[in-house]
Scaffold this motif. Structure first.
Motif, PDB file in Angstrom:
ATOM      1  N   CYS A  84       6.123 -81.227 -15.521  1.00 23.96           N
ATOM      2  CA  CYS A  84       6.848 -81.284 -16.604  1.00 23.96           C
ATOM      3  C   CYS A  84       7.629 -82.429 -16.538  1.00 23.96           C
ATOM      4  O   CYS A  84       8.456 -82.706 -15.989  1.00 23.96           O
ATOM      5  CB  CYS A  84       7.710 -80.155 -16.803  1.00 23.96           C
ATOM      6  SG  CYS A  84       8.439 -80.094 -18.446  1.00 23.96           S
ATOM      7  N   LEU A  85       7.347 -83.340 -17.642  1.00 22.32           N
ATOM      8  CA  LEU A  85       8.183 -84.744 -17.622  1.00 22.32           C
ATOM      9  C   LEU A  85       8.990 -84.712 -18.978  1.00 22.32           C
ATOM     10  O   LEU A  85       9.532 -85.644 -19.285  1.00 22.32           O
ATOM     11  CB  LEU A  85       6.816 -85.709 -18.082  1.00 22.32           C
ATOM     12  CG  LEU A  85       5.843 -85.846 -17.037  1.00 22.32           C
ATOM     13  CD1 LEU A  85       4.790 -86.853 -17.188  1.00 22.32           C
ATOM     14  CD2 LEU A  85       6.533 -86.233 -15.513  1.00 22.32           C
ATOM     15  N   GLU A  86       9.175 -83.641 -19.552  1.00 25.46           N
ATOM     16  CA  GLU A  86      10.271 -83.484 -20.407  1.00 25.46           C
ATOM     17  C   GLU A  86      11.699 -83.755 -19.780  1.00 25.46           C
ATOM     18  O   GLU A  86      12.011 -83.692 -18.943  1.00 25.46           O
ATOM     19  CB  GLU A  86      10.423 -82.078 -20.927  1.00 25.46           C
ATOM     20  CG  GLU A  86      11.124 -81.730 -22.325  1.00 25.46           C
ATOM     21  CD  GLU A  86      10.176 -81.979 -23.245  1.00 25.46           C
ATOM     22  OE1 GLU A  86      11.080 -82.316 -24.296  1.00 25.46           O
ATOM     23  OE2 GLU A  86       9.212 -81.741 -23.422  1.00 25.46           O
ATOM     24  N   LYS A  87      12.361 -84.608 -20.511  1.00 26.13           N
ATOM     25  CA  LYS A  87      13.486 -85.100 -20.174  1.00 26.13           C
ATOM     26  C   LYS A  87      14.662 -84.056 -20.219  1.00 26.13           C
ATOM     27  O   LYS A  87      14.998 -83.712 -21.216  1.00 26.13           O
ATOM     28  CB  LYS A  87      14.042 -86.493 -20.810  1.00 26.13           C
ATOM     29  CG  LYS A  87      13.261 -87.677 -20.702  1.00 26.13           C
ATOM     30  CD  LYS A  87      13.237 -88.087 -19.164  1.00 26.13           C
ATOM     31  CE  LYS A  87      12.315 -89.441 -18.969  1.00 26.13           C
ATOM     32  NZ  LYS A  87      12.467 -90.054 -17.699  1.00 26.13           N
ATOM     33  N   LEU A  88      15.542 -84.026 -19.269  1.00 25.93           N
ATOM     34  CA  LEU A  88      16.577 -83.205 -19.252  1.00 25.93           C
ATOM     35  C   LEU A  88      17.916 -84.002 -19.044  1.00 25.93           C
ATOM     36  O   LEU A  88      17.839 -84.620 -17.809  1.00 25.93           O
ATOM     37  CB  LEU A  88      16.464 -81.809 -18.419  1.00 25.93           C
ATOM     38  CG  LEU A  88      15.399 -80.940 -18.853  1.00 25.93           C
ATOM     39  CD1 LEU A  88      15.357 -80.008 -17.579  1.00 25.93           C
ATOM     40  CD2 LEU A  88      15.619 -80.239 -19.960  1.00 25.93           C
TER      41      LEU A  88
END
Length: 132
Positions: A84-88
């Motif tokens: 998962c490359l979603e930035k957090l």
């Protein structure tokens, strides 16, 4: 296949219709390649195309990913779709905030903290050091 209409054989019907795919979605096809079944039109055996309908699934981390329906046939729970490359943005164990791809937070694979800190030495001079 041609249909016998008395003297002249008619060519296969080329009118576009929607037929149901095995996944439940529908796709366009020529009437001559569809079969009329109990639940409406379906594809003739061996004529069913891959489903290109985009389907959203929730990853184990909670983020949503959109992929063509056929991508989910071997992974219905979205467990193996890659990182998962979603930035957090979260707080690291050292206390500094950082923004990294979700997968690095979940898998505890964070790179070293790059925050530069100033530390006072016992002699009174200041040292600038990276957090890790």
């Amino acid at each position: 296949q041609a249909i016998d209409a008395g003297e002249k054989a008619l060519p296969p019907c080329s009118v576009e219709v929607f037929a149901k795919l095995q996944c439940g979605h529908s796709a366009k096809t020529m009437c001559s390649t569809a079969v009329d079944g109990d639940g409406g039109l379906t594809f003739s055996p061996g004529c069913e195309p891959e489903c290109t309908e985009v389907v959203a699934k929730q990853r184990p981390c909670g983020h949503v990913i959109d992929r063509p329906c056929t991508d989910w046939s071997n992974d219905p729970d979205a467990a193996n779709v890659g990182p998962c490359l979603e930035k957090l943005t979260q707080r690291r164990p050292c206390g500094h905030e950082d923004t990294q791809p979700c997968d690095l937070w979940v898998a505890s694979k964070l790179p070293f903290c790059k925050v530069i800190e100033t530390k006072s030495r016992s002699c009174g001079h200041v040292a600038r050091l990276s957090c890790h």
